[in-house]
Design a protein around this motif. Sequence first.
Motif, PDB file in Angstrom:
ATOM      1  N   LEU A 163      66.156  24.642  31.484  1.00  0.00           N
ATOM      2  CA  LEU A 163      65.742  26.019  31.773  1.00  0.00           C
ATOM      3  C   LEU A 163      64.815  26.076  32.986  1.00  0.00           C
ATOM      4  N   ARG A 164      63.955  25.060  33.137  1.00  0.00           N
ATOM      5  CA  ARG A 164      63.092  25.015  34.324  1.00  0.00           C
ATOM      6  C   ARG A 164      63.936  24.849  35.595  1.00  0.00           C
ATOM      7  N   GLN A 165      65.003  24.080  35.502  1.00  0.00           N
ATOM      8  CA  GLN A 165      65.891  23.904  36.658  1.00  0.00           C
ATOM      9  C   GLN A 165      66.574  25.222  37.029  1.00  0.00           C
ATOM     10  N   LEU A 166      66.956  25.997  36.032  1.00  0.00           N
ATOM     11  CA  LEU A 166      67.564  27.302  36.311  1.00  0.00           C
ATOM     12  C   LEU A 166      66.541  28.263  36.921  1.00  0.00           C
ATOM     13  N   VAL A 167      65.339  28.251  36.376  1.00  0.00           N
ATOM     14  CA  VAL A 167      64.284  29.120  36.903  1.00  0.00           C
ATOM     15  C   VAL A 167      63.970  28.773  38.353  1.00  0.00           C
ATOM     16  N   ASP A 168      63.982  27.481  38.671  1.00  0.00           N
ATOM     17  CA  ASP A 168      63.747  27.054  40.061  1.00  0.00           C
ATOM     18  C   ASP A 168      64.712  27.734  41.027  1.00  0.00           C
ATOM     19  N   GLN A 169      65.941  27.978  40.563  1.00  0.00           N
ATOM     20  CA  GLN A 169      66.963  28.565  41.435  1.00  0.00           C
ATOM     21  C   GLN A 169      66.775  30.066  41.656  1.00  0.00           C
ATOM     22  N   VAL A 170      66.070  30.724  40.740  1.00  0.00           N
ATOM     23  CA  VAL A 170      66.007  32.201  40.807  1.00  0.00           C
ATOM     24  C   VAL A 170      64.593  32.754  40.903  1.00  0.00           C
ATOM     25  N   ILE A 171      63.577  31.884  40.924  1.00  0.00           N
ATOM     26  CA  ILE A 171      62.203  32.378  40.837  1.00  0.00           C
ATOM     27  C   ILE A 171      61.843  33.333  41.977  1.00  0.00           C
ATOM     28  N   THR A 172      62.458  33.158  43.167  1.00  0.00           N
ATOM     29  CA  THR A 172      62.141  34.059  44.278  1.00  0.00           C
ATOM     30  C   THR A 172      62.631  35.478  44.016  1.00  0.00           C
ATOM     31  N   VAL A 173      63.613  35.620  43.134  1.00  0.00           N
ATOM     32  CA  VAL A 173      64.129  36.952  42.795  1.00  0.00           C
ATOM     33  C   VAL A 173      63.078  37.756  42.034  1.00  0.00           C
ATOM     34  N   ALA A 174      62.094  37.072  41.468  1.00  0.00           N
ATOM     35  CA  ALA A 174      61.026  37.772  40.740  1.00  0.00           C
ATOM     36  C   ALA A 174      60.319  38.783  41.630  1.00  0.00           C
ATOM     37  N   ASP A 175      60.310  38.528  42.944  1.00  0.00           N
ATOM     38  CA  ASP A 175      59.651  39.448  43.880  1.00  0.00           C
ATOM     39  C   ASP A 175      60.312  40.823  43.898  1.00  0.00           C
ATOM     40  N   GLN A 176      61.528  40.922  43.381  1.00  0.00           N
ATOM     41  CA  GLN A 176      62.242  42.192  43.388  1.00  0.00           C
ATOM     42  C   GLN A 176      62.104  42.946  42.063  1.00  0.00           C
ATOM     43  N   ILE A 177      61.340  42.406  41.142  1.00  0.00           N
ATOM     44  CA  ILE A 177      61.115  43.095  39.867  1.00  0.00           C
ATOM     45  C   ILE A 177      60.209  44.298  40.114  1.00  0.00           C
ATOM     46  N   PRO A 178      60.652  45.494  39.770  1.00  0.00           N
ATOM     47  CA  PRO A 178      59.803  46.673  39.971  1.00  0.00           C
ATOM     48  C   PRO A 178      58.595  46.632  39.055  1.00  0.00           C
ATOM     49  N   ASP A 179      57.477  47.130  39.543  1.00  0.00           N
ATOM     50  CA  ASP A 179      56.265  47.111  38.732  1.00  0.00           C
ATOM     51  C   ASP A 179      56.265  48.276  37.764  1.00  0.00           C
ATOM     52  N   ASP A 180      55.742  48.041  36.570  1.00  0.00           N
ATOM     53  CA  ASP A 180      55.667  49.099  35.573  1.00  0.00           C
ATOM     54  C   ASP A 180      54.293  49.748  35.509  1.00  0.00           C
ATOM     55  N   LEU A 181      53.392  49.343  36.422  1.00  0.00           N
ATOM     56  CA  LEU A 181      52.069  49.944  36.505  1.00  0.00           C
ATOM     57  C   LEU A 181      51.827  50.441  37.922  1.00  0.00           C
ATOM     58  N   PRO A 182      51.147  51.575  38.082  1.00  0.00           N
ATOM     59  CA  PRO A 182      50.866  52.096  39.427  1.00  0.00           C
ATOM     60  C   PRO A 182      49.848  51.232  40.166  1.00  0.00           C
ATOM     61  N   ASP A 183      49.910  51.290  41.500  1.00  0.00           N
ATOM     62  CA  ASP A 183      49.020  50.465  42.319  1.00  0.00           C
ATOM     63  C   ASP A 183      47.549  50.733  42.027  1.00  0.00           C
ATOM     64  N   TRP A 184      47.205  52.021  41.845  1.00  0.00           N
ATOM     65  CA  TRP A 184      45.786  52.355  41.629  1.00  0.00           C
ATOM     66  C   TRP A 184      45.246  51.717  40.344  1.00  0.00           C
ATOM     67  N   LEU A 185      46.109  51.589  39.335  1.00  0.00           N
ATOM     68  CA  LEU A 185      45.672  50.993  38.079  1.00  0.00           C
ATOM     69  C   LEU A 185      45.503  49.477  38.235  1.00  0.00           C
ATOM     70  N   LEU A 186      46.404  48.848  39.002  1.00  0.00           N
ATOM     71  CA  LEU A 186      46.285  47.413  39.258  1.00  0.00           C
ATOM     72  C   LEU A 186      44.990  47.108  39.995  1.00  0.00           C
ATOM     73  N   GLN A 187      44.672  47.937  40.994  1.00  0.00           N
ATOM     74  CA  GLN A 187      43.458  47.728  41.778  1.00  0.00           C
ATOM     75  C   GLN A 187      42.211  47.995  40.940  1.00  0.00           C
ATOM     76  N   GLN A 188      42.266  49.036  40.128  1.00  0.00           N
ATOM     77  CA  GLN A 188      41.104  49.403  39.318  1.00  0.00           C
ATOM     78  C   GLN A 188      40.718  48.306  38.329  1.00  0.00           C
ATOM     79  N   HIS A 189      41.717  47.628  37.789  1.00  0.00           N
ATOM     80  CA  HIS A 189      41.453  46.590  36.788  1.00  0.00           C
ATOM     81  C   HIS A 189      41.661  45.173  37.335  1.00  0.00           C
ATOM     82  N   ASN A 190      41.816  45.073  38.648  1.00  0.00           N
ATOM     83  CA  ASN A 190      41.958  43.774  39.305  1.00  0.00           C
ATOM     84  C   ASN A 190      43.082  42.944  38.677  1.00  0.00           C
ATOM     85  N   LEU A 191      44.270  43.561  38.570  1.00  0.00           N
ATOM     86  CA  LEU A 191      45.416  42.908  37.957  1.00  0.00           C
ATOM     87  C   LEU A 191      46.429  42.500  39.014  1.00  0.00           C
ATOM     88  N   MET A 192      47.139  41.412  38.772  1.00  0.00           N
ATOM     89  CA  MET A 192      48.220  41.010  39.665  1.00  0.00           C
ATOM     90  C   MET A 192      49.448  41.876  39.413  1.00  0.00           C
TER      91      MET A 192
END
Length: 285
Positions: A163-192
């Motif tokens: 499974l780690r080998q499969l994840v290695d092949q697709v981990i860059t696709v994670a950058d395309q996952i839409p966020d479920d929290l607004p930017d202002w909330l991430l900044q307010q609570h210092n969240l990634m």
Amino acid sequence: MTASPLTRSLSSLNKVGEVMTRSLASLGLETVEDLLNYFPRRYDDFSQLAPIAKLQPGLVSVRAQVEHISKRTSFKHRRMAITEAIISDNTGSLKLTWFNAPWVAQQLQVDKWYFFLGDLKFAANRYGIVQAVFEPADASTKAGRILSVYSESATHKISSTFLRQLVDQVITVADQIPDDLPDWLLQQHNLMTKAQAVRELHQPTTNLQLESARKRMAFAELFLHLAAGISIKQDLATEPGVAIVFNEDLAKKFVSQLPFKLTNDQRSVCWQIVSDLSQPKPMNR
């Protein structure tokens, strides 16, 4: 319209043929998005190596040389196979034990150096590790890393390594996952961002970053749950309701016939319910 990489079938990845595609599907893994949302159940931390003399009880990782290996059978426990090894570095030695893992004796070689990971405990008047994870020090892919350990399927031959080998092949696709929290909330609570959290959960860079990723995902789950509750409450507030007129005499008669006396808290709750019923809108209880 171009299909999203997140919807890409896992059958398109290296080492995934028809049989493995069906096996992965049995775990609910059919697309890249499914895989990225299949988070580890725990982690093996090879990032904090320590000499044997400085090891403390708990999860430890050490680089050591195998001094001795032995195999025996325990007739007290249904002919259980027991493999034992003594490992050492220039600060001390340590006993390792494996139960029902006869293959260990074939993989370990005396005088060779390995990285070992396991739970150090004090038993039978000495410290030792049971069921340690290990790999050769001269061909290590784990040393210095925090490795994800997933829910596996022995039946379908799906291991954490695979499974780690499969994840290695697709981990860059994670950058395309839409966020479920607004930017202002991430900044307010210092969240990634969610994309960063998904990357860290699969391939932690440090224990601190891993903890931040866990915190971010837990925050999102709680926030979205509370937001859904508020939304439902607001929707109910706009719905028409039927007001029920409170009949005080009838209520007193009913209470007087009870085989017990209501406490003050019970009376307070009853009055709150009666008040809600008298409103021309649905109750929210």
